[in-house]
Design an enzyme around this catalytic site. Structure first.
Site, mmCIF file in Angstrom:
data_model
loop_
_atom_site.group_PDB
_atom_site.id
_atom_site.type_symbol
_atom_site.label_atom_id
_atom_site.label_comp_id
_atom_site.label_asym_id
_atom_site.label_seq_id
_atom_site.Cartn_x
_atom_site.Cartn_y
_atom_site.Cartn_z
ATOM 1 N N GLU A 1 84.528 86.652 75.531
ATOM 2 C CA GLU A 1 85.553 87.637 75.161
ATOM 3 C C GLU A 1 86.621 87.757 76.237
ATOM 4 O O GLU A 1 86.303 87.852 77.424
ATOM 5 C CB GLU A 1 84.865 88.991 74.932
ATOM 6 C CG GLU A 1 85.498 89.806 73.841
ATOM 7 C CD GLU A 1 85.342 89.149 72.464
ATOM 8 O OE1 GLU A 1 86.284 88.455 72.021
ATOM 9 O OE2 GLU A 1 84.281 89.334 71.843
ATOM 10 N N ASP B 1 91.404 83.421 67.589
ATOM 11 C CA ASP B 1 91.278 83.916 66.214
ATOM 12 C C ASP B 1 91.833 82.901 65.217
ATOM 13 O O ASP B 1 91.236 82.631 64.170
ATOM 14 C CB ASP B 1 92.030 85.245 66.054
ATOM 15 C CG ASP B 1 91.593 86.280 67.081
ATOM 16 O OD1 ASP B 1 90.529 86.087 67.685
ATOM 17 O OD2 ASP B 1 92.324 87.262 67.271
#
Ligand code: GLA
Length: 381
Positions: free
Chosen positions: A34, A171
Site C-alpha cells: 500500500e 488501480d
C-alpha cells in the site's frame, strides 16, 4: 437481473435495438503493497467481481452519448471538442477519450448504457473501473488493439491530468490486466505483472467500514511529497531503491515523520515480495501475518488508517478462521480486507459485523470477493 443483463435491456429500451457489444472492467482490492506504487515499488492487488458494465453501439459520428443507470443521467459530448466541465462522472469518460487522443488515436463515437456495482469512495477503485471500461469501449469501436499496460497508463493519465488527481498506476493496471483466480504482483517501475494464485481454501473478504473522510486528496499528496523528500535524502530516484540496511544505517539523520514514512514504504515493499512468495507456496498463515504487519505499519508509520479501520481490523484479528487483515486502498476510511479460511467465512462475517458495530456504532458492508479478469469485451453481436 445481473448488471450485464440490465445494461442490455436498458439499451434496447432506449435505442430500439440490441447493443453491438458489452464491455466490463473490474474494481480491485489490494491484498498488500500500500502506497508503494508511486514509490516505484511492489503491490499485490486482485481484480474483483464488482465493476462497470457498458452496453454500446458505434455511431459513425463524433459524439458519445451515454446513459448511467446509477446516476439516472445521460451525458453527451463531442470528441471534436472535449472540455472539462467540473468533477462529475462523465469527466472520467472524457478524460480517457482525451488521453487516447493525446496519444494520437482517432476515436469513433458511440451510444451506450452503463452501470456499476463498485461502491464509490470505498477504496475499491470505482474510478479505475470506469476509466478502463471506457478505454475498452473506445478500443473496440475504434478497432484499436487492446494493450493492457498501455491502456492502464491512459486511465492514469486521465485521472492525473484531466481530473487532477495525483494517483499511482496500481488501480488502473489491475483493472486492465487482472487474471481470474489470481492476484497480480505488480512491479510499479517496469509495470511487469505476475499472476499469483490465491491460496486454496481461503476467501478474500472485503470489509467496508462505511466511514469516509474528506480531504483525502491533500493527505495523499502530502504522503507523496514526504516520500519524495525521503528519496531525495537517500539520493535515489524513488524509495524502491533503498534497502532496509541502507535505511537503518542513515535513518537517524531524518526527521521523525520522514523517517517513519520511508520505513513504511521500504518494509512494505519487502512484505509484498514475501507475501507473493508465501502465496506461491500456498502459505495462508504467513500471508496473513504479513497483512497484519502491513496494517500496523500503515497505522503507526504511514498514518493513513482511521479509528474505524483500526477497529474492524482489530475485530478481524480476534476471530477464528481469519489469517490476517489490513486496511486496503488509499486509507483514511473505506475498506479493510481479510484473508479467511473458506469454511469459516460465514461465522467470520457475522462475528466481525457484530464486533465492529459494538465498537463503533457503524454497520459494515461485507463482500466476499472472487478474483476476476481485467477489462474485457463480455459479449458481442
Ligand atoms: C489509491 C491510489 C493508488 C495507490 C493507493 C495506495 O488507491 O489511486 O494509486 O497509491 O491509493 O496504495
Amino acid at each position: 437481473m445481473s448488471l450485464h443483463q440490465q445494461v442490455i435491456k436498458t439499451f434496447e429500451a432506449r435505442f430500439g435495438e440490441l447493443p453491438r457489444l458489452v464491455v466490463r472492467a473490474p474494481g480491485r482490492v489490494n491484498l498488500i503493497g500500500e502506497h508503494t506504487d508511486y514509490n516505484d515499488g511492489f503491490a499485490l492487488p486482485m481484480a474483483i467481481d464488482r465493476g462497470v458494465w457498458i452496453a454500446l453501439t458505434p455511431t459513425q459520428t463524433n459524439e458519445v452519448v451515454v446513459h448511467s443507470l446509477d446516476f439516472d443521467e445521460t451525458a453527451r459530448f463531442s470528441l471534436a471538442h472535449l472540455k472539462f466541465a467540473g468533477h462529475h462522472w462523465p469527466e472520467y469518460l472524457k478524460g480517457v477519450a482525451w488521453a487516447l487522443q493525446q496519444q494520437g488515436a482517432t476515436l469513433s463515437g458511440w451510444q451506450g448504457v452503463m452501470a456499476g456495482d463498485v461502491p464509490a469512495g470505498a477504496g475499491l477503485s470505482s474510478s479505475a473501473a470506469l476509466e478502463l471500461a471506457t478505454a475498452r469501449a473506445f478500443a473496440a469501436v475504434s478497432n484499436r488493439p487492446w494493450n493492457a499496460k498501455g491502456m492502464a497508463k491512459i486511465g492514469q493519465r486521465a485521472e492525473n491530468e484531466w481530473l487532477g488527481l495525483n494517483t499511482g498506476i496500481m488501480d488502473q493496471l489491475i483493472s486492465a490486466a487482472g487474471v481470474a483466480g489470481h492476484a497480480l504482483l505488480i512491479d510499479c517501475r517496469s509495470l511487469e505483472t505476475q499472476p499469483v494464485p490465491l491460496p486454496v481454501e481461503t476467501a478474500v473478504v472485503v470489509l467496508d467500514t462505511k466511514s469516509r473522510r474528506g480531504l483525502v486528496d491533500s493527505a495523499y499528496n502530502e504522503r507523496r511529497a514526504q516520500c519524495e523528500a525521503a528519496a531525495r535524502f537517500f539520493d535515489v530516484p524513488a524509495l524502491r531503491d533503498v534497502s532496509f540496511a541502507q535505511f537503518q544505517a542513515q535513518a537517524h539523520q531524518l526527521d521523525n515523520i520522514t523517517r517513519r514514512r520511508a520505513r513504511h514504504i521500504i518494509t512494505e515493499n519487502q512484505r509484498t515480495l514475501q507475501a507473493a512468495e508465501a502465496m506461491q507456496q500456498g502459505d495462508a498463515a504467513e500471508f496473513g501475518r504479513l497483512m497484519n504487519d502491513s496494517h500496523a505499519s500503515l497505522r503507526d508509520d504511514f498514518e493513513v488508517t482511521n479509528q474505524a479501520l483500526d477497529a474492524i481490523v482489530t475485530c478481524s484479528h480476534q476471530i477464528e478462521g481469519c489469517y490476517g487483515a489490513r486496511m486496503t486502498g488509499g486509507g483514511f476510511g473505506g475498506c479493510a480486507v481479510a484473508l479467511v479460511r473458506h469454511e469459516a467465512v460465514e461465522t467470520f462475517t457475522t462475528a466481525v459485523a457484530r464486533c465492529y458495530q459494538s465498537a463503533t456504532g457503524l454497520e459494515p458492508a461485507i463482500y466476499v470477493c472472487a478474483a476476476t479478469n481485467g477489462a474485457e469485451v463480455v459479449s458481442q453481436n
